[in-house]
Design an enzyme around this catalytic site. Sequence first.
Site, PDB file in Angstrom:
ATOM      1  N   HIS A 198       0.880  -1.443   0.193  1.00  0.00           N
ATOM      2  CA  HIS A 198      -0.015   0.214  -0.114  1.00  0.00           C
ATOM      3  C   HIS A 198       0.822   0.953  -0.314  1.00  0.00           C
ATOM      4  CE1 HIS A 198      -4.261   1.171  -0.374  1.00  0.00           C
ATOM      5  NE2 HIS A 198      -4.455   0.725   1.667  1.00  0.00           N
ATOM      6  N   ASN A 228      -6.651   6.672   3.306  1.00  0.00           N
ATOM      7  CA  ASN A 228      -8.343   6.246   3.573  1.00  0.00           C
ATOM      8  C   ASN A 228      -8.622   7.626   3.640  1.00  0.00           C
ATOM      9  OD1 ASN A 228      -8.419   3.676   3.562  1.00  0.00           O
ATOM     10  ND2 ASN A 228      -9.558   3.462   4.961  1.00  0.00           N
ATOM     11  N   ASP A 232      -0.365   2.649  -5.666  1.00  0.00           N
ATOM     12  CA  ASP A 232      -1.242   1.290  -5.681  1.00  0.00           C
ATOM     13  C   ASP A 232      -1.994   0.467  -6.595  1.00  0.00           C
ATOM     14  OD1 ASP A 232      -1.865   1.878  -3.242  1.00  0.00           O
ATOM     15  OD2 ASP A 232      -2.135  -0.329  -3.181  1.00  0.00           O
ATOM     16  N   ASN A 273      -9.586   3.012  -1.706  1.00  0.00           N
ATOM     17  CA  ASN A 273     -10.415   4.086  -0.573  1.00  0.00           C
ATOM     18  C   ASN A 273      -9.104   5.821  -0.922  1.00  0.00           C
ATOM     19  OD1 ASN A 273     -12.170   2.630  -0.117  1.00  0.00           O
ATOM     20  ND2 ASN A 273     -10.705   1.972   1.529  1.00  0.00           N
TER      21      ASN A 273
END
Length: 186
Positions: free
Chosen positions: A19, A66, A91, A112
């Site tokens: 991530h 997020n 990513d 997100n």
Amino acid sequence: MKWIVGLGNPGPNYEKTRHNIGFMALDALAARHGIAIKQSKCKAVIGEGNISGTKIALIKPMTYMNLSGESVRAFMDYYKVSLEDLIVVYDDLDTEIGRNRLRYQGSAGGHNGIKSIIQHTGTQVFNRIRMGISRPQPGYPIVDYVLAPFPRKEAELLQQSIDEAGDAIEFALTHTFEQTMAKFNK
């Protein structure tokens, strides 16, 4: 000013995870050009400098993935920059490791961080470099996969992807994003 936002999560627990490939790409680009990403501002750490005669800001949101849009919005409002000058690096599960895909608009595609940026900017139109991390094996939870470190066997592909993202960003500073997509989308 051109501004490059790399997406990731702050803290050592997330440092080498899939991530955080957006953070990794910005760190590599900063190292290439001697830019220190350490100024804390706009819910991010920021490094400012010049590449190819272009003033740039490298931005790593510290809001967690997020909520990345909060940092992007804060930077936009503080610096009065245009979304036309933005490149987001992040990513992508739907692109295989070692490959990058560039686009200038589109939905969040389930990401997100991108969803948050769209929400806080009010548009899906901004330049993106999607760095492939491949999908996990069936049955492997996505959250566990993206928060896991890259295995050693993927080190060469990871480095190739990071290097190519840096090359694409450098090219985009002196060319249109359409020209950059034509050169780097393979």
